[in-house]
Design a protein around this motif. Structure first.
Motif, mmCIF file in Angstrom:
data_model
loop_
_atom_site.group_PDB
_atom_site.id
_atom_site.type_symbol
_atom_site.label_atom_id
_atom_site.label_comp_id
_atom_site.label_asym_id
_atom_site.label_seq_id
_atom_site.Cartn_x
_atom_site.Cartn_y
_atom_site.Cartn_z
ATOM 1 N N PHE A 14 -59.398 131.611 77.568
ATOM 2 C CA PHE A 14 -59.266 132.502 76.253
ATOM 3 C C PHE A 14 -60.052 133.905 76.280
ATOM 4 O O PHE A 14 -59.443 135.026 76.201
ATOM 5 C CB PHE A 14 -59.294 132.096 74.997
ATOM 6 N N SER B 56 -50.164 138.814 76.734
ATOM 7 C CA SER B 56 -50.868 138.609 75.492
ATOM 8 C C SER B 56 -50.133 137.347 74.717
ATOM 9 O O SER B 56 -50.693 136.531 74.249
ATOM 10 C CB SER B 56 -51.142 139.620 74.653
ATOM 11 N N ILE C 236 -59.200 148.026 69.126
ATOM 12 C CA ILE C 236 -58.750 147.982 70.490
ATOM 13 C C ILE C 236 -57.159 147.667 70.742
ATOM 14 O O ILE C 236 -56.299 148.251 71.291
ATOM 15 C CB ILE C 236 -59.442 147.189 71.439
ATOM 16 N N LEU D 78 -57.417 141.879 78.851
ATOM 17 C CA LEU D 78 -56.330 142.591 78.030
ATOM 18 C C LEU D 78 -57.123 143.779 77.639
ATOM 19 O O LEU D 78 -56.467 144.997 77.514
ATOM 20 C CB LEU D 78 -55.955 141.745 76.682
ATOM 21 N N VAL D 79 -58.518 143.719 77.128
ATOM 22 C CA VAL D 79 -58.934 144.949 76.459
ATOM 23 C C VAL D 79 -59.242 145.854 77.691
ATOM 24 O O VAL D 79 -58.978 147.275 77.546
ATOM 25 C CB VAL D 79 -60.461 144.477 75.920
ATOM 26 N N LEU E 97 -58.945 137.980 76.911
ATOM 27 C CA LEU E 97 -59.234 138.724 76.123
ATOM 28 C C LEU E 97 -60.070 140.021 76.837
ATOM 29 O O LEU E 97 -59.698 141.044 76.517
ATOM 30 C CB LEU E 97 -60.002 138.200 74.920
ATOM 31 N N MET F 43 -52.822 136.477 67.853
ATOM 32 C CA MET F 43 -53.826 135.807 68.627
ATOM 33 C C MET F 43 -55.297 135.937 68.046
ATOM 34 O O MET F 43 -55.676 134.784 67.758
ATOM 35 C CB MET F 43 -53.615 136.292 70.011
ATOM 36 N N LEU G 56 -51.069 134.083 76.569
ATOM 37 C CA LEU G 56 -52.411 133.879 76.418
ATOM 38 C C LEU G 56 -52.852 133.299 75.087
ATOM 39 O O LEU G 56 -53.231 132.131 74.783
ATOM 40 C CB LEU G 56 -53.382 135.063 76.335
#
Lengths: 403, 403
Positions: free
Chosen positions: B62, B106, A131, B69-70, B66, A110, B109
């Motif tokens: 997006f 993910s 990460i 997710l982080v 992101l 991604m 996404l």
């Protein structure tokens, strides 16, 4: 005598092989279908080594990454269902390893695609892969947490048999993921090279895994093979379209995807050090590039080889005023001249030298060649380095580490 | 008496809350930074409900996906390290659930972003989310494999206390993931609606989780909260920029990301049926759209509300020759007229009726309104439906199912 892989284990590897063959056919049928769409959506580039080339669709690593993930999703579901049916119990450790590995790979895919679409700034390019590798390190922590490194014989009298690196081992693994992803990306710029080098590294890993399948610690190598065989198949499919003259470009997407996939098997297969041996050309290229990448010396936007009048590739040059050089830059140039890794010319104030990449270095020694020939030379170097890696890993390691 | 959540469990929820606040600030500082880059890279659209609007960057789901997710990567690493340090053992089940949930999110996404960039054909849009939900179903299979559904009282005399749905339960869960992802995507088209409805659903889920934290089966609800609180925070950040007049569009990226995140907590938190109760407006909108989506009736490319001369939104219409209608189409129209869900006008051969979406239906009853007002009405409906959902889940469920 240790526990050897059962017939069922080999059966799963064969199943994986069959899946990979199907994936290969699927991928080579999908790539042409998406070519026009990528160009329409502004995902294309021009081949700088062809004269008046057409628009070439970019970022096709995304398509092969997607077919790779789909293959592994379906394969894992079948493999784990199989082992649950047999043992009435799920191999939780292997299961979480697979899922975490796939998570890291999908994140990198991604991220690579986003980079091709959006040209992500450099600071995010280093931060995000670190990460993205967190789940991998967490699984390593949960499942093994072995941070002890066996030392070679000649160090043992001073430091003992082994040394526990603790947190530094995790830092090393996190950096490995970042390194692998970027190392393939900077040894690039000619048709077929990114996919070609990844293919040779992956085949070397497969060979190493197969050898180790007959040893005591075969299980992580089986895990690695499950990830590597489909990777070889999608890479072969991509190479078919990316070989000179390229119909599609692989994009940062593929480089990140390939790098992370290799890092995942290296870390979860417990052979991260052996993995690095297969990256010798990439490590050399990275170290050789350091003076330009870290701006000790002037670094132009593109460092790829140039075309001469006969449409052959020659090393690209960078010219700069001597006064621009930092002290560190002058030192690097001196060292590079001594070890004959620099082709330079000087006038009073101006200096000209080749851009510091392995591609340009090869061109200095080979003279002008066609693009496909340069790719072949580079891939040959990669194969030779894999042979060296196996020599270090097997005959030499037993000399240094004992049986 | 059952095992209640310990102080440490509440501590982790507070930690998650702190992380989410930081993520909120990070997200609202990141979104403006990327606006120009998205437009430069051709990721933009025009606001069809504004006159002569500027280019508006698209696919900002997006960026929030992101940061989400982080946040969860870092939070999970800390949470699991904490529990390993305490128990000298990793809660493998929870761990694999987190990783698999993140993998599905993910993947969605990535897939949503690819859809915004490449306009992926419909057949892939249904296939890929099903495959992306495979890891989720695998984890469910490995960790619970409970496919038994308790029946309401009035069915028990015939079918018994419960019924085992077996494989159909997995099909249902796979479809849930596909449904959630697409349901938000089709109840869309005006500023702030996609993020707004997701926010209300997520807040309802949070409230439900908090209530259940005081019950016997609190653990999956804690898991759900860990995923939902950061989701609320990134959605709030996105809404700040997407509220009318929108500075950024959320894109399919956000709809897929939001749908999959909700499906993940519903499935792994064991409340997939309760989750569906929070999707009442989306389910209604989907069922109402079926005659057009499945082409029983003509379906124009855009079905969003139209602007009238006073720049107010009115229901958009579709006109077609009566002979174009299939038998099923005629039947649908008859039914919709009876239940007063259709605004139609007929001449000899031509028929005109509103496009079948909840937005147009609301506009038929409300008359022309401003865009922000329509969003507010829709969100109010969403809140009311959540109240109905809680009524069904608590007072009514005890009537139908017993204590």
């Amino acid at each position: 005598m240790w526990n050897t892989p059962s017939g069922e284990n080999w059966l799963l590897i064969h199943l994986n092989l069959i899946f990979s063959v199907i994936t290969y056919w699927l991928t080579i049928s999908l790539i042409p279908k998406f070519k026009r769409r990528f160009i329409q959506k502004n995902l294309f580039g021009f081949d700088l080594h062809k004269v008046k080339g057409p628009k070439i669709p970019e970022a096709f690593g995304f398509i092969v990454g997607l077919t790779y993930l789909v293959t592994l999703f379906i394969f894992s579901a079948i493999a784990f269902r199989q082992s649950i049916l047999r043992d009435h119990n799920c191999p939780q450790k292997e299961f979480v390893e697979s899922v975490a590995g796939l998570l890291c790979i999908s994140c990198m895919l991604m991220f690579g695609f986003a980079d091709d679409v959006l040209d992500i700034p450099w600071r995010y390019k280093l931060l995000l892969p670190s990460i993205a590798s967190l789940p991998l390190l967490m699984v390593y922590y949960v499942n093994f947490n072995s941070t002890t490194v066996i030392l070679p014989k000649f160090l043992r009298s001073t430091f003992g048999l082994s040394v526990n690196l603790g947190i530094f081992y995790y830092v090393y693994m996190g950096m490995l993921a970042v390194f692998c992803s970027n190392a393939i990306n900077i040894l690039a710029g000619i048709n077929g090279l990114e996919a070609g080098q990844s293919l040779i590294i992956a085949l070397s890993v497969c060979l190493f895994n197969i050898i180790e399948m007959f040893g005591e610690f075969w299980q992580p190598h089986q895990f690695s093979l499950f990830f590597m065989i489909p990777f070889v198949s999608v890479t072969l499919a991509l190479l078919k379209f990316n070989w000179c003259p390229a119909e599609v470009f692989v994009g940062d997407t593929y480089c990140y995807f390939a790098g992370m996939t290799l890092a995942v098997v290296g870390i979860l297969g417990h052979f991260s050090k052996t993995l690095l041996l297969f990256f010798i050309p990439q490590i050399f290229n990275f170290l050789y590039s350091v003076p330009q990448l870290f701006h000790f010396m002037p670094c132009p936007r593109h460092r790829m080889p140039a075309l001469n009048e006969e449409k052959l590739l020659v090393a690209s040059k960078v010219a700069f005023a001597k006064s621009e050089l930092t002290l560190l830059g002058k030192f690097c140039i001196k060292i590079l001249k001594i070890v004959k890794l620099l082709d330079s010319r000087e006038s009073k104030d101006i200096m000209e030298c080749n851009n510091l990449t392995l591609l340009n270095l090869v061109l200095i020694y080979s003279g002008p060649v066609r693009e496909a020939s340069l790719t072949k030379i580079l891939l040959l170097i990669q194969v030779l380095c894999s042979c060296i890696a196996f020599t270090i890993r097997y005959p030499l390691a037993s000399v240094f580490y004992g049986a």
